[in-house]
Write a protein that holds these residues in place. Structure first.
Motif, PDB file in Angstrom:
ATOM      1  N   ALA A  83       0.868  -1.173   0.000  1.00  0.00           N
ATOM      2  CA  ALA A  83       0.000   0.000   0.000  1.00  0.00           C
ATOM      3  C   ALA A  83       0.903   1.220   0.000  1.00  0.00           C
ATOM      4  O   ALA A  83       2.114   1.108   0.191  1.00  0.00           O
ATOM      5  N   ARG A  84       0.312   2.382  -0.192  1.00  0.00           N
ATOM      6  CA  ARG A  84       1.121   3.605  -0.214  1.00  0.00           C
ATOM      7  C   ARG A  84       1.449   4.114   1.189  1.00  0.00           C
ATOM      8  O   ARG A  84       2.516   4.659   1.420  1.00  0.00           O
ATOM      9  N   GLY A  85       0.521   3.961   2.127  1.00  0.00           N
ATOM     10  CA  GLY A  85       0.710   4.493   3.469  1.00  0.00           C
ATOM     11  C   GLY A  85       1.626   3.613   4.300  1.00  0.00           C
ATOM     12  O   GLY A  85       1.214   2.557   4.778  1.00  0.00           O
ATOM     13  N   GLU A  86       2.870   4.032   4.476  1.00  0.00           N
ATOM     14  CA  GLU A  86       3.869   3.183   5.128  1.00  0.00           C
ATOM     15  C   GLU A  86       3.502   2.848   6.567  1.00  0.00           C
ATOM     16  O   GLU A  86       3.605   1.693   6.991  1.00  0.00           O
ATOM     17  N   GLU A  87       3.077   3.833   7.341  1.00  0.00           N
ATOM     18  CA  GLU A  87       2.842   3.598   8.766  1.00  0.00           C
ATOM     19  C   GLU A  87       1.754   2.550   8.976  1.00  0.00           C
ATOM     20  O   GLU A  87       1.932   1.590   9.736  1.00  0.00           O
ATOM     21  N   ASP A  88       0.603   2.734   8.326  1.00  0.00           N
ATOM     22  CA  ASP A  88      -0.497   1.772   8.471  1.00  0.00           C
ATOM     23  C   ASP A  88      -0.109   0.409   7.911  1.00  0.00           C
ATOM     24  O   ASP A  88      -0.463  -0.627   8.485  1.00  0.00           O
ATOM     25  N   LEU A  89       0.615   0.401   6.802  1.00  0.00           N
ATOM     26  CA  LEU A  89       0.992  -0.856   6.169  1.00  0.00           C
ATOM     27  C   LEU A  89       1.915  -1.673   7.068  1.00  0.00           C
ATOM     28  O   LEU A  89       1.675  -2.868   7.300  1.00  0.00           O
ATOM     29  N   TYR A  90       2.963  -1.048   7.568  1.00  0.00           N
ATOM     30  CA  TYR A  90       3.928  -1.798   8.374  1.00  0.00           C
ATOM     31  C   TYR A  90       3.339  -2.197   9.723  1.00  0.00           C
ATOM     32  O   TYR A  90       3.706  -3.233  10.283  1.00  0.00           O
ATOM     33  N   SER A  91       2.405  -1.408  10.232  1.00  0.00           N
ATOM     34  CA  SER A  91       1.706  -1.800  11.450  1.00  0.00           C
ATOM     35  C   SER A  91       0.875  -3.051  11.202  1.00  0.00           C
ATOM     36  O   SER A  91       0.883  -3.992  12.013  1.00  0.00           O
ATOM     37  N   ALA A  92       0.151  -3.083  10.073  1.00  0.00           N
ATOM     38  CA  ALA A  92      -0.654  -4.256   9.740  1.00  0.00           C
ATOM     39  C   ALA A  92       0.231  -5.476   9.523  1.00  0.00           C
ATOM     40  O   ALA A  92      -0.079  -6.583   9.990  1.00  0.00           O
ATOM     41  N   ALA A  93       1.333  -5.291   8.829  1.00  0.00           N
ATOM     42  CA  ALA A  93       2.234  -6.412   8.555  1.00  0.00           C
ATOM     43  C   ALA A  93       2.817  -6.974   9.852  1.00  0.00           C
ATOM     44  O   ALA A  93       2.934  -8.199  10.003  1.00  0.00           O
ATOM     45  N   ALA A 134       5.942  -6.807   4.002  1.00  0.00           N
ATOM     46  CA  ALA A 134       5.313  -5.611   3.446  1.00  0.00           C
ATOM     47  C   ALA A 134       6.323  -4.833   2.623  1.00  0.00           C
ATOM     48  O   ALA A 134       7.500  -4.734   2.990  1.00  0.00           O
ATOM     49  N   ILE A 135       5.843  -4.297   1.506  1.00  0.00           N
ATOM     50  CA  ILE A 135       6.641  -3.402   0.671  1.00  0.00           C
ATOM     51  C   ILE A 135       5.764  -2.215   0.329  1.00  0.00           C
ATOM     52  O   ILE A 135       4.781  -2.349  -0.417  1.00  0.00           O
ATOM     53  N   ALA A 136       6.067  -1.070   0.873  1.00  0.00           N
ATOM     54  CA  ALA A 136       5.267   0.126   0.635  1.00  0.00           C
ATOM     55  C   ALA A 136       5.594   0.722  -0.728  1.00  0.00           C
ATOM     56  O   ALA A 136       6.734   0.676  -1.188  1.00  0.00           O
ATOM     57  N   GLY A 137       4.573   1.283  -1.376  1.00  0.00           N
ATOM     58  CA  GLY A 137       4.789   1.930  -2.661  1.00  0.00           C
ATOM     59  C   GLY A 137       3.489   2.096  -3.422  1.00  0.00           C
ATOM     60  O   GLY A 137       2.426   1.617  -2.996  1.00  0.00           O
TER      61      GLY A 137
END
Length: 226
Positions: A28-38, A45-48
């Motif tokens: 996903a684009r939102g790094e903070e939410d993405l890495y928290s979910a992962a 997770a790979i943000a982008g």
């Protein structure tokens, strides 16, 4: 692999798949939410931005083996949502890039891995792809294009299951942006759809387009794709 996995339906499906024992790659684009979910789901997770070809290449390289690709990431377009008579064409080009070109690019990049595993592709569609809702012409046209890509890809890749699913209205940030927070709050949460998607993946029916209702029937053995 799930795109748009940091919130909404993408996150709800990620949670359901993780509970079912799947190994996940989330993006996903939102790094903070993405890495928290992962972190919570013990997932990679790979943000982008999936509209970025370099990001697509990174994702494909990260999954030499792939059983399921979920194209869930999507843009809404201009808000308030304009009628087609005045729809900004540059905005429509950007929306087509995000909702049509990017999913196809990711499919192309991961098809070798999906073919090898006889995997599946789940493209998240919308009722706006088939219904004439005022103001939804830009977004709906992109989802109609994604539906057609799903249909043709299913014919061209018989060893890979290709499903297009209209999950119906859900209480998400995107719906709130489109119709307002008060109206969006009356819609069911995305978690209500995730179990049926999980059953779809497990049952592996024939490629096709599903609505929330037909998905419920199909995954309980009572119906067929819409």
């Amino acid at each position: 692999m799930i795109t748009g996995a940091s919130r909404g339906l993408g996150l709800a499906l990620a949670k359901a798949l993780a509970q079912d024992g799947w190994s996940l790659l989330l993006t996903a684009r939102g790094e903070e939410d993405l890495y928290s979910a992962a972190f919570d789901l013990d997932a990679r997770a790979i943000a982008g931005d999936i509209a970025d070809p370099a990001h697509v290449a990174r994702l494909a390289k990260a999954v030499p083996e792939l059983d399921l690709l979920v194209n869930n990431a999507s843009g809404l377009g201009p808000v308030p949502m304009p009628p087609l008579a005045g729809y900004p064409l540059d905005a429509l080009r950007d929306l087509l890039e995000t909702n049509v070109i990017a999913p196809l690019a990711l499919i192309q990049a991961t098809l070798p891995a999906l073919r090898e595993r006889r995997g599946a592709i789940l493209n998240i569609s919308s009722d706006a792809a088939v219904e004439a809702y005022e103001g939804w012409g830009g977004y709906g046209s992109t989802k109609a294009a994604l539906d057609q890509i799903s249909h043709v890809l299913a014919a061209e890749e018989p060893e890979v299951a290709v499903w297009s699913v209209d999950p119906g209205e859900m209480h998400t940030r995107m719906l709130a942006a489109a119709v307002g927070a008060a109206e969006a709050a009356s819609a069911p949460p995305p978690e209500i759809v995730a179990p049926a998607l999980l059953r779809l993946v497990a049952a592996r029916p024939a490629s096709g387009r599903f609505t929330r209702e037909s998905l419920e029937r199909e995954t309980t053995g009572l119906g067929a794709p819409a």
